[in-house]
Design an enzyme around this catalytic site. Structure first.
Site, mmCIF file in Angstrom:
data_model
loop_
_atom_site.group_PDB
_atom_site.id
_atom_site.type_symbol
_atom_site.label_atom_id
_atom_site.label_comp_id
_atom_site.label_asym_id
_atom_site.label_seq_id
_atom_site.Cartn_x
_atom_site.Cartn_y
_atom_site.Cartn_z
ATOM 1 N N SER A 122 0.840 -1.205 0.000
ATOM 2 C CA SER A 122 0.000 0.000 0.000
ATOM 3 C C SER A 122 0.870 1.248 0.000
ATOM 4 O O SER A 122 1.943 1.276 0.608
ATOM 5 C CB SER A 122 -0.881 -0.010 1.255
ATOM 6 O OG SER A 122 -1.389 1.281 1.509
ATOM 7 N N TYR A 145 -2.449 5.282 -3.982
ATOM 8 C CA TYR A 145 -3.353 6.340 -3.554
ATOM 9 C C TYR A 145 -2.638 7.621 -3.928
ATOM 10 O O TYR A 145 -1.400 7.642 -3.939
ATOM 11 C CB TYR A 145 -3.507 6.374 -2.042
ATOM 12 C CG TYR A 145 -4.445 5.393 -1.406
ATOM 13 C CD1 TYR A 145 -5.675 5.087 -1.947
ATOM 14 C CD2 TYR A 145 -4.082 4.791 -0.199
ATOM 15 C CE1 TYR A 145 -6.528 4.202 -1.306
ATOM 16 C CE2 TYR A 145 -4.929 3.913 0.441
ATOM 17 C CZ TYR A 145 -6.148 3.618 -0.113
ATOM 18 O OH TYR A 145 -6.989 2.753 0.524
ATOM 19 N N THR A 171 -6.510 1.950 -6.559
ATOM 20 C CA THR A 171 -7.733 1.758 -5.771
ATOM 21 C C THR A 171 -8.711 2.892 -6.060
ATOM 22 O O THR A 171 -8.377 4.069 -5.892
ATOM 23 C CB THR A 171 -7.385 1.712 -4.267
ATOM 24 O OG1 THR A 171 -6.506 0.605 -4.044
ATOM 25 C CG2 THR A 171 -8.624 1.535 -3.412
ATOM 26 N N LYS A 264 -8.647 -1.666 -8.577
ATOM 27 C CA LYS A 264 -9.169 -2.325 -7.366
ATOM 28 C C LYS A 264 -10.366 -1.542 -6.823
ATOM 29 O O LYS A 264 -10.283 -0.318 -6.677
ATOM 30 C CB LYS A 264 -8.066 -2.370 -6.295
ATOM 31 C CG LYS A 264 -8.506 -2.892 -4.930
ATOM 32 C CD LYS A 264 -7.311 -3.036 -4.007
ATOM 33 C CE LYS A 264 -7.677 -3.671 -2.683
ATOM 34 N NZ LYS A 264 -8.230 -2.722 -1.713
ATOM 35 N N HIS A 288 -13.258 -3.032 -0.295
ATOM 36 C CA HIS A 288 -12.288 -2.534 0.690
ATOM 37 C C HIS A 288 -12.520 -3.234 2.041
ATOM 38 O O HIS A 288 -12.325 -2.654 3.105
ATOM 39 C CB HIS A 288 -12.446 -1.019 0.852
ATOM 40 C CG HIS A 288 -11.172 -0.266 1.031
ATOM 41 N ND1 HIS A 288 -10.644 0.552 0.077
ATOM 42 C CD2 HIS A 288 -10.310 -0.185 2.079
ATOM 43 C CE1 HIS A 288 -9.531 1.114 0.520
ATOM 44 N NE2 HIS A 288 -9.315 0.668 1.743
HETATM 45 C C1 LIG Z 1 -6.270 -2.422 8.168
HETATM 46 C C2 LIG Z 1 -6.564 -2.343 6.704
HETATM 47 C C3 LIG Z 1 -5.928 -1.397 5.926
HETATM 48 C C4 LIG Z 1 -6.201 -1.324 4.553
HETATM 49 N N1 LIG Z 1 -5.514 -0.414 3.790
HETATM 50 C C5 LIG Z 1 -5.711 -0.409 2.448
HETATM 51 C C6 LIG Z 1 -4.918 0.418 1.624
HETATM 52 O O1 LIG Z 1 -4.029 1.133 2.080
HETATM 53 N N2 LIG Z 1 -5.175 0.414 0.282
HETATM 54 C C7 LIG Z 1 -6.164 -0.381 -0.271
HETATM 55 O O2 LIG Z 1 -6.353 -0.361 -1.488
HETATM 56 N N3 LIG Z 1 -6.907 -1.199 0.498
HETATM 57 C C8 LIG Z 1 -6.694 -1.248 1.834
HETATM 58 N N4 LIG Z 1 -7.411 -2.112 2.603
HETATM 59 C C9 LIG Z 1 -8.379 -3.033 1.976
HETATM 60 C C10 LIG Z 1 -7.681 -4.349 1.576
HETATM 61 O O3 LIG Z 1 -6.777 -4.138 0.523
HETATM 62 C C11 LIG Z 1 -8.695 -5.406 1.128
HETATM 63 O O4 LIG Z 1 -9.505 -4.864 0.103
HETATM 64 C C12 LIG Z 1 -9.591 -5.907 2.258
HETATM 65 O O5 LIG Z 1 -8.887 -5.987 3.469
HETATM 66 C C13 LIG Z 1 -10.130 -7.288 1.899
HETATM 67 O O6 LIG Z 1 -11.020 -7.737 2.864
HETATM 68 P P1 LIG Z 1 -10.631 -8.749 4.061
HETATM 69 O O7 LIG Z 1 -9.925 -7.923 5.084
HETATM 70 O O8 LIG Z 1 -11.952 -9.241 4.512
HETATM 71 O O9 LIG Z 1 -9.741 -9.824 3.488
HETATM 72 C C14 LIG Z 1 -7.151 -2.201 3.972
HETATM 73 C C15 LIG Z 1 -7.780 -3.153 4.769
HETATM 74 C C16 LIG Z 1 -7.484 -3.240 6.117
HETATM 75 C C17 LIG Z 1 -8.184 -4.310 6.941
#
Ligand SMILES: Cc1cc2nc3c(=O)[nH]c(=O)nc-3n(C[C@H](O)[C@H](O)[C@H](O)COP(=O)(O)O)c2cc1C
Length: 393
Positions: A122, A145, A171, A264, A288
C-alpha cells in the site's frame, strides 16, 4: 540480531505454531494488539453490514462434490498477470502494517515470497517502496493512492517503476474515507492521529500490551508526528488518505505505467467495463473489506456479474471475507483467477510477525488442498460454477 530481537523472534515462532485457523489468528491479534490498533484492523464502516455480508456470502456456498475421484494432490498453482503463484492467494494492500508488527511490509513481502505468492504494498503501508524492495528482496506489486492529486500519483508511479515493481494497482473506492466508527470511538479518526486528547487512554492500552510495545520500540517507530508516515499528505503514522480518482485519471496513469495495470474496488459489470476501457489488465472485485461504503454488495455476490462483463478481456480477482481455503475454492469456481486476503494476514502479522503471515498462508493452502481433494477436483483450472449448487431463490 540483538538479544531482544532474538528473544522476540523466538516468541513469534512459538506463537505462529499455535495458530490453526484464521479465527485463532484473530483471537491472538486481539490479545496482542492495543485495542486502538486491533479495532483499526478488524473494524469496518458504519454498522459493518458489508463486512459481515462478505463473510456470510462465503458461508452460504454449497459445494457439489464428486466422490471416488482418486484425486490426492490437486494442482493449486495459477498465473496472475504473468506471475506464477504456487496457490491463488495474494496479500492485499493494507495501510500501517508497521504499526501492527515491527516486521511490517518487508516481513509481509518476504512471507508471501517464501510461500510462492506476492504481496501488494500500500502507498500508506508505513515504509517507502524503495525500502521494502531493498529489505525484502521479494517481488512486489504497488497500490496507488494519491491524496496529493495526479502529480503526486505520477511521482509515486515513477518511484515504484524505478524500484522494479511491475504491477500497479489503483484503488478507486476511496474518494473519501469511510466512517470507521470504532476508530472514531477510540478517538483516533479522522485524521487518525494521536494527540493530547486521546494520549492518556491510548497510553494505558499500550502499557497493557508490553510485547507489542517492545517490538515497536525496537524499531524506533513513533505513533504519530510529522515525517513518520507515508508520502503525501498526512504525515503521521496513523494518517489515512482519500484518493478521488476519475476514469480520465486512470487513462492517464495507464499511459504512464509500462507494466500490468490493475483497478481495485470494482463491484459491477458496468464499472468493470469502464476499467477495461481505461486500459486495465485485471480488476479486483473489492469493497475494501467493508471499510468504505457500508451497504455495498458482498464481493462474492458481485463476482459473477463482473466475470460476465469482462472475463474474456481481463483477469478478475476478488477480495473481502476470505477466511478459509474453501472460500478460495468458491471464488475460483465463480470465475476469480485468484483472491487476495487483508485482515487474515494482518491478524497473523499481529500474532507472530512474518512467521504469523507465513502460518496464515500455510493454513489457507492446507485448507484449500483438503477442500479440493474432498470435492474430487483435480486442479484449480477445472473449477467452475458446476462445482457449486445454484443459490436458493
Ligand atoms: C487495516 C486495513 C488497511 C487497509 N488499507 C488499504 C490500503 O491502504 N489500500 C487499499 O487499497 N486497500 C486497503 N485495505 C483493503 C484491503 O486491501 C482489502 O480490500 C480488504 O482488506 C479485503 O477484505 P478482508 O480484510 O476481509 O480480506 C485495507 C484493509 C485493512 C483491513
Amino acid at each position: 540480531m540483538s538479544g531482544l530481537d532474538g528473544f522476540l523472534a523466538r516468541v513469534d515462532a512459538r506463537a505462529a505454531e499455535r495458530l490453526h485457523s484464521i479465527r485463532d489468528a484473530r483471537r491472538a491479534a486481539r490479545r496482542r494488539l492495543p485495542t486502538v490498533v486491533f479495532d483499526y484492523v478488524d473494524g469496518a464502516a458504519d454498522d459493518e453490514v458489508t463486512l459481515r455480508r462478505n463473510e456470510d456470502a462465503f458461508r452460504a456456498v454449497t459445494f457439489r462434490p464428486e466422490m471416488a475421484s482418486g484425486i490426492v494432490e490437486p494442482a493449486l498453482g495459477v498465473t496472475v498477470l504473468g506471475n506464477a503463484v504456487d496457490f491463488p492467494v495474494l496479500l492485499a494492500p493494507c495501510g500501517l502494517t508497521r504499526l501492527i508488527h515491527a516486521d511490517g511490509p518487508s516481513g509481509v513481502a518476504r512471507a508471501a515470497a517464501s510461500r510462492g505468492t506476492v504481496s501488494v504494498l500500500s502507498t500508506v503501508a508505513g515504509s517507502p517502496v524503495e525500502a521494502v524492495v531493498a529489505e525484502s528482496g521479494a517481488p512486489l506489486w504497488f497500490q496507488l493512492y494519491a491524496a496529493g492529486g495526479l502529480d503526486e500519483a505520477d511521482q509515486l508511479c515513477d518511484r515504484a517503476a524505478a524500484a522494479g515493481v511491475e504491477v500497479l494497482v489503483v484503488t478507486v473506492d476511496t474518494p473519501t474515507i469511510g466512517n470507521r466508527e470504532r476508530d472514531v470511538r477510540n478517538g483516533v479518526s479522522p485524521p487518525l492521529r494521536i494527540d493530547a486528547h486521546n494520549a492518556v487512554p491510548l497510553g494505558v492500552q499500550v502499557l497493557a500490551r508490553p510485547r507489542w510495545a517492545a517490538q515497536l520500540a525496537a524499531t524506533g517507530i513513533r505513533l504519530s508526528g510529522r515525517g513518520a508516515g507515508p508520502p503525501g499528505r498526512g504525515g503521521g503514522l496513523l494518517s489515512s488518505v482519500a484518493s478521488p480518482f476519475s476514469w480520465d485519471d486512470l487513462v492517464h496513469l495507464r499511459k504512464r505505467w509500462h507494466g500490468s495495470f490493475v483497478v481495485k474496488g470494482i463491484l459491477s459489470g458496468a464499472d468493470a467495463r469502464r476499467a477495461v476501457e481505461s486500459g486495465a489488465d485485471a480488476v479486483i472485485v473489492s469493497n475494501h473489506g467493508g471499510r468504505q461504503l457500508d451497504g455495498a454488495p458482498a464481493t462474492l455476490d458481485a463476482l459473477p456479474g463482473v466475470v460476465a462483463a469482462v472475463g474474456g478481456d481481463a483477469q478478475v480477482l476478488l477480495d473481502g471475507g476470505v477466511r478459509r481455503g474453501a472460500h478460495v475454492v468458491a471464488a475460483l469456481a465463480l470465475g476469480a483467477r485468484a483472491v487476495l486476503i487483508g485482515r487474515p494476514y494482518l491478524f497473523g502479522l499481529a500474532a507472530a510477525g512474518e512467521r504469523g503471515v507465513e502460518r496464515v498462508l500455510d493454513i489457507l493452502r492446507a485448507e484449500m488442498r483438503r477442500t479440493m481433494v474432498l470435492m474430487g477436483c483435480p486442479s484449480v483450472e477445472r473449477l467452475g460454477p458446476d462445482w457449486l449448487e445454484a443459490p436458493r431463490p
